[in-house]
Design an enzyme around this catalytic site. Sequence first.
Site, PDB file in Angstrom:
ATOM      1  N   ASN A 113       0.785  -1.240   0.000  1.00  0.00           N
ATOM      2  CA  ASN A 113       0.000   0.000   0.000  1.00  0.00           C
ATOM      3  C   ASN A 113       0.814   1.287   0.000  1.00  0.00           C
ATOM      4  O   ASN A 113       0.298   2.328  -0.411  1.00  0.00           O
ATOM      5  CB  ASN A 113      -1.026  -0.015   1.154  1.00  0.00           C
ATOM      6  CG  ASN A 113      -0.353  -0.073   2.494  1.00  0.00           C
ATOM      7  OD1 ASN A 113       0.571  -0.846   2.696  1.00  0.00           O
ATOM      8  ND2 ASN A 113      -0.782   0.741   3.425  1.00  0.00           N
ATOM      9  N   GLU A 171       5.449  -3.787  11.995  1.00  0.00           N
ATOM     10  CA  GLU A 171       4.427  -2.744  11.860  1.00  0.00           C
ATOM     11  C   GLU A 171       3.218  -3.404  11.235  1.00  0.00           C
ATOM     12  O   GLU A 171       3.252  -3.778  10.058  1.00  0.00           O
ATOM     13  CB  GLU A 171       4.942  -1.614  10.957  1.00  0.00           C
ATOM     14  CG  GLU A 171       6.160  -0.899  11.494  1.00  0.00           C
ATOM     15  CD  GLU A 171       5.906  -0.224  12.824  1.00  0.00           C
ATOM     16  OE1 GLU A 171       4.769   0.239  13.052  1.00  0.00           O
ATOM     17  OE2 GLU A 171       6.832  -0.180  13.637  1.00  0.00           O
ATOM     18  N   CYS A 203      -2.758   1.595   6.959  1.00  0.00           N
ATOM     19  CA  CYS A 203      -2.866   1.066   8.318  1.00  0.00           C
ATOM     20  C   CYS A 203      -3.464   2.087   9.279  1.00  0.00           C
ATOM     21  O   CYS A 203      -4.013   1.721  10.309  1.00  0.00           O
ATOM     22  CB  CYS A 203      -1.508   0.596   8.812  1.00  0.00           C
ATOM     23  SG  CYS A 203      -0.259   1.884   8.748  1.00  0.00           S
TER      24      CYS A 203
HETATM   25  P1  NAD Z   1       0.732  -8.983   3.890  1.00  0.00           P
HETATM   26  O1  NAD Z   1       0.968  -9.306   5.317  1.00  0.00           O
HETATM   27  O2  NAD Z   1      -0.172  -9.857   3.115  1.00  0.00           O
HETATM   28  O3  NAD Z   1       2.112  -8.960   3.073  1.00  0.00           O
HETATM   29  C1  NAD Z   1       3.180  -8.126   3.475  1.00  0.00           C
HETATM   30  C2  NAD Z   1       4.485  -8.751   2.992  1.00  0.00           C
HETATM   31  O4  NAD Z   1       4.702  -9.974   3.696  1.00  0.00           O
HETATM   32  C3  NAD Z   1       4.499  -9.097   1.509  1.00  0.00           C
HETATM   33  O5  NAD Z   1       5.745  -8.763   0.962  1.00  0.00           O
HETATM   34  C4  NAD Z   1       4.277 -10.601   1.518  1.00  0.00           C
HETATM   35  O6  NAD Z   1       4.771 -11.252   0.384  1.00  0.00           O
HETATM   36  C5  NAD Z   1       5.066 -11.004   2.752  1.00  0.00           C
HETATM   37  N1  NAD Z   1       4.725 -12.309   3.314  1.00  0.00           N
HETATM   38  C6  NAD Z   1       3.558 -12.996   3.199  1.00  0.00           C
HETATM   39  N2  NAD Z   1       3.646 -14.172   3.840  1.00  0.00           N
HETATM   40  C7  NAD Z   1       4.893 -14.242   4.379  1.00  0.00           C
HETATM   41  C8  NAD Z   1       5.572 -15.210   5.178  1.00  0.00           C
HETATM   42  N3  NAD Z   1       5.001 -16.355   5.555  1.00  0.00           N
HETATM   43  N4  NAD Z   1       6.837 -14.941   5.559  1.00  0.00           N
HETATM   44  C9  NAD Z   1       7.427 -13.775   5.215  1.00  0.00           C
HETATM   45  N5  NAD Z   1       6.833 -12.824   4.452  1.00  0.00           N
HETATM   46  C10 NAD Z   1       5.572 -13.051   4.046  1.00  0.00           C
HETATM   47  O7  NAD Z   1       0.233  -7.472   3.861  1.00  0.00           O
HETATM   48  P2  NAD Z   1      -0.337  -6.624   2.632  1.00  0.00           P
HETATM   49  O8  NAD Z   1      -1.678  -7.158   2.262  1.00  0.00           O
HETATM   50  O9  NAD Z   1       0.713  -6.482   1.582  1.00  0.00           O
HETATM   51  O10 NAD Z   1      -0.488  -5.196   3.348  1.00  0.00           O
HETATM   52  C11 NAD Z   1      -1.581  -4.848   4.108  1.00  0.00           C
HETATM   53  C12 NAD Z   1      -1.298  -4.938   5.589  1.00  0.00           C
HETATM   54  O11 NAD Z   1      -0.138  -4.195   5.934  1.00  0.00           O
HETATM   55  C13 NAD Z   1      -2.413  -4.338   6.409  1.00  0.00           C
HETATM   56  O12 NAD Z   1      -2.706  -5.155   7.509  1.00  0.00           O
HETATM   57  C14 NAD Z   1      -1.839  -3.012   6.870  1.00  0.00           C
HETATM   58  O13 NAD Z   1      -2.416  -2.478   8.020  1.00  0.00           O
HETATM   59  C15 NAD Z   1      -0.417  -3.364   7.054  1.00  0.00           C
HETATM   60  N6  NAD Z   1       0.391  -2.145   7.042  1.00  0.00           N
HETATM   61  C16 NAD Z   1       0.916  -1.684   8.223  1.00  0.00           C
HETATM   62  C17 NAD Z   1       1.642  -0.497   8.248  1.00  0.00           C
HETATM   63  C18 NAD Z   1       2.263   0.013   9.515  1.00  0.00           C
HETATM   64  O14 NAD Z   1       3.233   0.757   9.412  1.00  0.00           O
HETATM   65  N7  NAD Z   1       1.743  -0.336  10.691  1.00  0.00           N
HETATM   66  C19 NAD Z   1       1.827   0.220   7.064  1.00  0.00           C
HETATM   67  C20 NAD Z   1       1.265  -0.283   5.897  1.00  0.00           C
HETATM   68  C21 NAD Z   1       0.558  -1.462   5.897  1.00  0.00           C
END
Ligand code: NAD
Length: 486
Positions: free
Chosen positions: A160, A256, A290
Amino acid sequence: MTTQPAPPIPAGGAFWAGRWRSPVAVLEVHDPEDGRLVGVAGDCTAGDVDAAVSAVAQAVLHGPAWPVWQRREALHRAAVLLAEREADLARLISREGCKTVRGAAAEVRRAVETVRLSAEQADRLEGRTLPFGDTPRGEDRLGWYTREPVGVVAAITPFNDPLNLVAHKVAPALIGGNGVVLKPAEQTPLVALAFIELLLEAGVPADRVAVLPGRGATVGAALVGHPRVDLVSFTGGFATGNAIAATAGAKKTMMELGGNGTVVVLPDADVRRAARAVVDGAFGNAGQNCLSVQRVFVARELLDDLVERVVHLTSELVVGSKADERTDVGPLIDVASATRVESWVDEAVEGGAAVLIGAKRDGTYYWPTVLTSVPVGARVLTEEVFGPVVSIEAFDSVDDVVADVNGLEYGLQAGVFTRDIDSALDVAQRLRVGAVMINDTGDFRIDAMPFGGGKRSGVGREGVPFAVDAMTEPKIIAIHRTPRSA
Ligand code: NAD
């Protein structure tokens, strides 16, 4: 819809051990707006991860020194290059992801700040002398500590904010003297590749960085579990965070995660100001943020006024093509996300919620939606929607609102609107969240502040100076002097 020329696609599909690679398997990146192919990135393997981590570890432990002044200069140059390329990078962010071109340009400007701030943290890499003489056992000793890199940082990022969240991990890691292996989100790898290319151009040593696009379950998991990775810095969803914690074992992790942002509007609030902020915070990036505003609690006497204003402002939002400068709300990242949001709203409506505006889907687009009378326990109130949906409910007692927020599983940021400083501080101090914004929603952040939350919202704090602290560790050197009498 406006047709734009294709943005520049970086040279290779992955980068490690000092050169661009073209992995055999590729990830196709499609524009969520119209399904068109934007470009391809490598679909790396666990074997690629091993090669990349080993090369970065070798460079950090045995490669030539990379003095702090050179790190600072490289990152300053990178900030300048980012600013110069704002338009191209914004188009790339917008094409491969869900951001409007306006939102994407704002993200590039944020990334410039993140990288510049990281360069300036060179001054933070300091230590101090230690008071060995404070105990009889230390009388003959003199010593100090310095801040040293942890070693190899694995950076795993979501779709995002595909540039600034990458910058938030890679730039602090580099100024701290670490090597970094980046695994960007499957949906948005192209701008991550472009960023690494730009860092190399700015003078970051080629053996200190790697970028491996690929699947979470393969590249992500292999990276997290790799014994030569010293720290995992992850931004993404709670379920992924749990999986990472299970794989990482006894390894330093920063997480995060998500949120379901609450705003409290007290009886003496400026309703006009609150309404504008709620609409901006709920529907920016189509709610895929987020910090998105998801739950609004307003003093009962202000309910009608606030609802009327929020609905009116929402009706003025332009939903449309990301490439159009006038567009306020673009698509969700994929059809599955849009149908999930739709089903959560349907569930709330079946339970008695009223739709004040929106609740319409077309492909990846979901229209900005305002709900009220949402039943207790509905997922749009308790989970992270990650879509353009906000619920507005009246309250009679602030204590009930505080108890409700503190009972949630998320605790990232919140906002409170009031003209009374004592009420503001009272609510702010009682909410169990990472930050409370007064007379604003929780959808505000500067890149230098400690950012994060507790419970399901994260572990530790990001934000440039705090990330640099987490990615470096004190190392003590102490001298045992020969006693004078000897
Ligand atoms: P996601 O958790 O699906 O994926 C994030 C990353 O993790 C991707 O690169 C994905 O390929 C990787 N990933 C997936 N499975 C994994 C595993 N088993 N081991 C290691 N890596 C793995 O998240 P998304 O759908 O891309 O993003 C949305 C989420 O991110 C929302 O929950 C949002 O709130 C959160 N987010 C948090 C912040 C913050 O700073 N708090 C900022 C932006 C987004």
